[in-house]
Design an enzyme around this catalytic site. Structure first.
Site, PDB file in Angstrom:
ATOM      1  CG  ASP A  27      64.366  -7.971  34.836  1.00 24.70           C
ATOM      2  OD1 ASP A  27      63.866  -9.070  34.532  1.00 24.70           O
ATOM      3  OD2 ASP A  27      64.049  -7.325  35.859  1.00 24.70           O
ATOM      4  CG  HIS A  81      61.785  -4.640  32.635  1.00 28.89           C
ATOM      5  ND1 HIS A  81      61.308  -4.798  33.918  1.00 28.89           N
ATOM      6  CD2 HIS A  81      63.057  -4.185  32.780  1.00 28.89           C
ATOM      7  CE1 HIS A  81      62.265  -4.454  34.788  1.00 28.89           C
ATOM      8  NE2 HIS A  81      63.317  -4.059  34.121  1.00 28.89           N
ATOM      9  CE1 TYR A 102      66.153   1.725  38.179  1.00 29.28           C
ATOM     10  CE2 TYR A 102      63.994   2.413  37.369  1.00 29.28           C
ATOM     11  CZ  TYR A 102      65.372   2.453  37.291  1.00 29.28           C
ATOM     12  OH  TYR A 102      65.972   3.203  36.310  1.00 29.28           O
ATOM     13  CG  HIS A 157      69.646  -7.266  35.231  1.00 31.46           C
ATOM     14  ND1 HIS A 157      69.739  -7.710  36.533  1.00 31.46           N
ATOM     15  CD2 HIS A 157      68.666  -6.327  35.207  1.00 31.46           C
ATOM     16  CE1 HIS A 157      68.843  -7.047  37.265  1.00 31.46           C
ATOM     17  NE2 HIS A 157      68.185  -6.214  36.493  1.00 31.46           N
TER      18      HIS A 157
HETATM   19 ZN   LIG Z   1      65.240  -3.389  34.760  1.00 27.52          ZN
END
Ligand SMILES: [Zn+2]
Ligand SMILES: *[C@@H]1O[C@H](CO)[C@@H](O)[C@H](O)[C@H]1NC(C)=O
Ligand SMILES: *[C@@H]1O[C@H](CO)[C@@H](O)[C@H](O)[C@H]1NC(C)=O
Ligand SMILES: *[C@@H]1O[C@H](CO)[C@@H](O)[C@H](O)[C@H]1NC(C)=O
Length: 271
Positions: free
Chosen positions: A67, A122, A163, A219
């Protein structure tokens, strides 16, 4: 299986064809479910919410997801996956660590896409989606879709809310825009301060517990994740016998709603 194949259909005429065909008994039992799936796949039929994917469904698959890019380590992650002959999924923002339209970020996204990894949304600015009006929500989705279409030609069929936060309005908007909502069932904890060693241990424990499938959150905006954890996670999961695939593959669906040609850069490519 019927439900999946109907979900894959994108033509409206197919919808009506199915209704008028003679239907064998064993299939007719599945019909209400199948119709619900068809309706869910068609944005023009409102009030239907996006499918929420919390797990991979094909046994023995593991989907590594990344992400918050594009950022400077995205290419490294893409290369690490490609080098090991596996695929990953990148949930990209329009304007978070980098503006998606920058020369390097746009080139990097095309690179990742061309390597056969999945790109997914995203949303634009990494907002808490539950705080947004329907109009602002649509904008958060639409700007990423447009950027993907311009840069790669593809329109995403999967998104992950920032989130992991969503309410029914988010699910409706995602559904109307033809996107599945994806969460995760394993967190490397890189975004909450885990060191590379800690993330690696979490992958060890995961392999040991050996769930039927893995949907892993990472991430690619952290150097340790890109350079240390990703190669380690690939090795550990491979050794545990998992097939490392995209999110679309691990649920048996198509990654994109449609695929056209990318556009040449012009002045409108701006954040
Ligand atoms: Zn994120
Ligand atoms: C990471 O990727 C960049 C290009 O985006 C490259 O210059 C750098 O050498 C790579 N680092 C590693 C460790 O592979
Ligand atoms: C989702 O959150 C938004 C913003 O707080 C709110 O306007 C909307 O009514 C919520 N939707 C549902 C179904 O709870
Ligand atoms: C939005 O919602 C989150 C939690 O859902 C909250 O922490 C945040 O402060 C809210 N406000 C803004 C402006 O993001």
């Amino acid at each position: 299986m019927l439900a999946w194949s109907l979900l894959d259909s994108s033509s409206h005429s197919f919808f009506f064809t199915v209704l008028t065909l003679p239907i064998p008994m064993h299939i007719s039992a599945l019909l209400p479910f199948a119709l619900a799936a068809v309706v869910a796949a068609h944005p023009f039929l409102k009030e239907l919410k996006a499918q929420v994917i919390t797990k991979c469904s094909l046994p023995n698959t593991a989907a590594l997801t990344f992400d918050d890019g594009p950022y400077i380590y995205m290419r490294n992650v893409s290369d690490a996956l490609t080098k090991e002959g596996v695929k990953g999924t990148f949930f990209l923002n329009g304007n978070n660590y980098r503006c998606i339209y920058g020369e390097e970020p746009a080139k990097d996204i095309k690179y990742v896409y061309d390597q056969g990894h999945q790109i997914a949304s995203h949303t634009w600015a990494h907002a808490h989606l539950n705080n947004l009006t329907r109009e602002r929500l649509n904008e958060e989705f639409q700007r990423v879709e447009l950027a993907f279409q311009r840069i790669t030609g593809a329109t995403p069929a999967f998104m992950r809310p920032p989130y992991g936060e969503y309410n029914n309005t988010v699910l409706e908007v995602a559904g109307e825009r033809g996107q599945n909502v994806v969460t995760w069932d394993f967190d490397s904890r890189d975004s909450v301060g885990a060191t590379a060693e800690e993330s690696n241990r979490l992958y060890d424990e995961l392999a040991k517990a050996h769930p039927a499938t893995v949907l892993a959150l990472n991430h690619d905006v952290y150097k340790d994740t890109a350079h240390t954890v990703v190669p380690y996670a690939i090795a550990v999961l491979k050794k545990a016998g998992y097939k490392l695939v995209t999110v679309a593959e691990c649920v048996g669906q198509k990654p994109y709603q449609k695929v056209d040609k990318p556009s040449p850069r012009d002045k409108s490519w701006a954040c």
